[in-house]
Design a protein around this motif. Structure first.
Motif, PDB file in Angstrom:
ATOM      1  N   GLU A  66       0.314  57.987  12.503  1.00 18.53           N
ATOM      2  CA  GLU A  66      -0.144  56.800  13.144  1.00 18.53           C
ATOM      3  C   GLU A  66       0.707  55.847  14.241  1.00 18.53           C
ATOM      4  O   GLU A  66       0.212  55.641  15.280  1.00 18.53           O
ATOM      5  CB  GLU A  66      -0.860  55.784  12.177  1.00 18.53           C
ATOM      6  CG  GLU A  66      -1.745  54.782  12.656  1.00 18.53           C
ATOM      7  CD  GLU A  66      -3.097  55.431  13.307  1.00 18.53           C
ATOM      8  OE1 GLU A  66      -3.471  54.792  14.112  1.00 18.53           O
ATOM      9  OE2 GLU A  66      -3.447  56.185  12.542  1.00 18.53           O
ATOM     10  N   PRO A  67       1.903  55.608  13.850  1.00 18.89           N
ATOM     11  CA  PRO A  67       2.343  54.638  14.832  1.00 18.89           C
ATOM     12  C   PRO A  67       3.129  55.470  16.077  1.00 18.89           C
ATOM     13  O   PRO A  67       3.375  54.798  17.079  1.00 18.89           O
ATOM     14  CB  PRO A  67       3.772  54.227  13.803  1.00 18.89           C
ATOM     15  CG  PRO A  67       3.660  54.626  12.551  1.00 18.89           C
ATOM     16  CD  PRO A  67       2.653  55.782  12.453  1.00 18.89           C
ATOM     17  N   LEU A  68       2.915  56.588  16.175  1.00 18.27           N
ATOM     18  CA  LEU A  68       3.398  57.652  17.390  1.00 18.27           C
ATOM     19  C   LEU A  68       2.288  58.111  18.039  1.00 18.27           C
ATOM     20  O   LEU A  68       2.511  58.634  19.007  1.00 18.27           O
ATOM     21  CB  LEU A  68       4.226  58.570  16.809  1.00 18.27           C
ATOM     22  CG  LEU A  68       5.408  58.345  15.899  1.00 18.27           C
ATOM     23  CD1 LEU A  68       6.326  59.676  15.505  1.00 18.27           C
ATOM     24  CD2 LEU A  68       6.646  57.737  16.885  1.00 18.27           C
ATOM     25  N   ARG A  69       1.145  57.892  17.568  1.00 22.64           N
ATOM     26  CA  ARG A  69       0.102  58.520  18.290  1.00 22.64           C
ATOM     27  C   ARG A  69      -0.185  58.200  19.816  1.00 22.64           C
ATOM     28  O   ARG A  69      -0.622  59.118  20.304  1.00 22.64           O
ATOM     29  CB  ARG A  69      -1.469  58.186  17.665  1.00 22.64           C
ATOM     30  CG  ARG A  69      -1.841  58.710  16.093  1.00 22.64           C
ATOM     31  CD  ARG A  69      -2.829  58.180  15.645  1.00 22.64           C
ATOM     32  NE  ARG A  69      -4.082  59.043  16.285  1.00 22.64           N
ATOM     33  CZ  ARG A  69      -5.035  58.567  16.916  1.00 22.64           C
ATOM     34  NH1 ARG A  69      -5.134  57.097  16.605  1.00 22.64           N
ATOM     35  NH2 ARG A  69      -6.162  59.087  17.469  1.00 22.64           N
ATOM     36  N   ALA A  70      -0.033  56.916  20.109  1.00 16.26           N
ATOM     37  CA  ALA A  70      -0.264  56.595  21.455  1.00 16.26           C
ATOM     38  C   ALA A  70       0.746  57.306  22.415  1.00 16.26           C
ATOM     39  O   ALA A  70       0.369  57.798  23.736  1.00 16.26           O
ATOM     40  CB  ALA A  70      -0.304  55.091  21.693  1.00 16.26           C
ATOM     41  N   VAL A  71       1.894  57.509  22.042  1.00  9.98           N
ATOM     42  CA  VAL A  71       2.912  57.833  22.695  1.00  9.98           C
ATOM     43  C   VAL A  71       2.803  59.291  22.803  1.00  9.98           C
ATOM     44  O   VAL A  71       2.865  60.288  23.866  1.00  9.98           O
ATOM     45  CB  VAL A  71       4.283  57.618  22.091  1.00  9.98           C
ATOM     46  CG1 VAL A  71       5.723  58.503  22.983  1.00  9.98           C
ATOM     47  CG2 VAL A  71       4.638  56.150  22.194  1.00  9.98           C
ATOM     48  N   PHE A  72       2.599  60.007  21.791  1.00 14.02           N
ATOM     49  CA  PHE A  72       2.386  61.390  21.793  1.00 14.02           C
ATOM     50  C   PHE A  72       1.213  61.898  22.639  1.00 14.02           C
ATOM     51  O   PHE A  72       1.475  62.894  23.374  1.00 14.02           O
ATOM     52  CB  PHE A  72       2.168  61.970  20.206  1.00 14.02           C
ATOM     53  CG  PHE A  72       1.816  63.445  20.250  1.00 14.02           C
ATOM     54  CD1 PHE A  72       2.780  64.402  20.021  1.00 14.02           C
ATOM     55  CD2 PHE A  72       0.649  63.959  19.764  1.00 14.02           C
ATOM     56  CE1 PHE A  72       2.458  65.613  20.212  1.00 14.02           C
ATOM     57  CE2 PHE A  72       0.233  65.078  19.757  1.00 14.02           C
ATOM     58  CZ  PHE A  72       1.365  66.174  19.806  1.00 14.02           C
TER      59      PHE A  72
END
Length: 140
Positions: A66-72
């Motif tokens: 969840e915390p890395l979704r946007a960047v990924f």
């Protein structure tokens, strides 16, 4: 003076190298997974639900942190999180597929990957567990 300059430069490089590692994302699988090294296109097919089975015939289990979704997803396919969420909403509504499992931390994702040969996830490189196998790297 020269010695001080060298010490400062080495310290600076150590800090910059550590920051670069923290910014890099890695896609990981179980060490015995049939998933090999992935291209950007192959990874996007897996993480966007277009490829649902592994070469072995097993159903792939995709795990989003969840915390890395946007960047990924920005790095992988150049889309922001609103576009990714809209994409999955359309697919879910049509009944074609379900979005990836979402977990709250990299540690949870790594545990899922280590528990299942068919699981694939992404984490920051500095959060990598040495037991997991890296199949793709996404730099900053």
């Amino acid at each position: 003076m020269y010695r001080f300059f060298i010490i400062c430069m080495v310290s600076l490089l150590a800090v910059v190298g550590k920051d670069a590692l923290a910014d890099e994302l890695v896609v990981v699988t179980h060490p015995q997974s049939s998933i090999g090294e992935l291209s950007r296109q192959q990874a996007s097919h897996i993480f966007l639900g277009r490829l649902r089975q592994l070469p072995s015939g097993e159903r792939v289990t995709v795990v989003d942190v969840e915390p890395l979704r946007a960047v990924f997803y920005e790095r992988l396919v150049g889309r922001n999180l609103a576009e990714i969420n809209a994409y999955w909403a359309r697919l879910q509504f049509s009944g074609r597929t379900q979005p990836p499992l979402r977990v709250a931390s990299a540690q949870e994702a790594i545990e899922m990957v280590l528990d299942s040969r068919s699981a694939i996830a992404f984490v920051r490189a500095d959060q990598l567990d040495p037991r997991a196998r890296v199949v793709m790297r996404l730099g900053p």
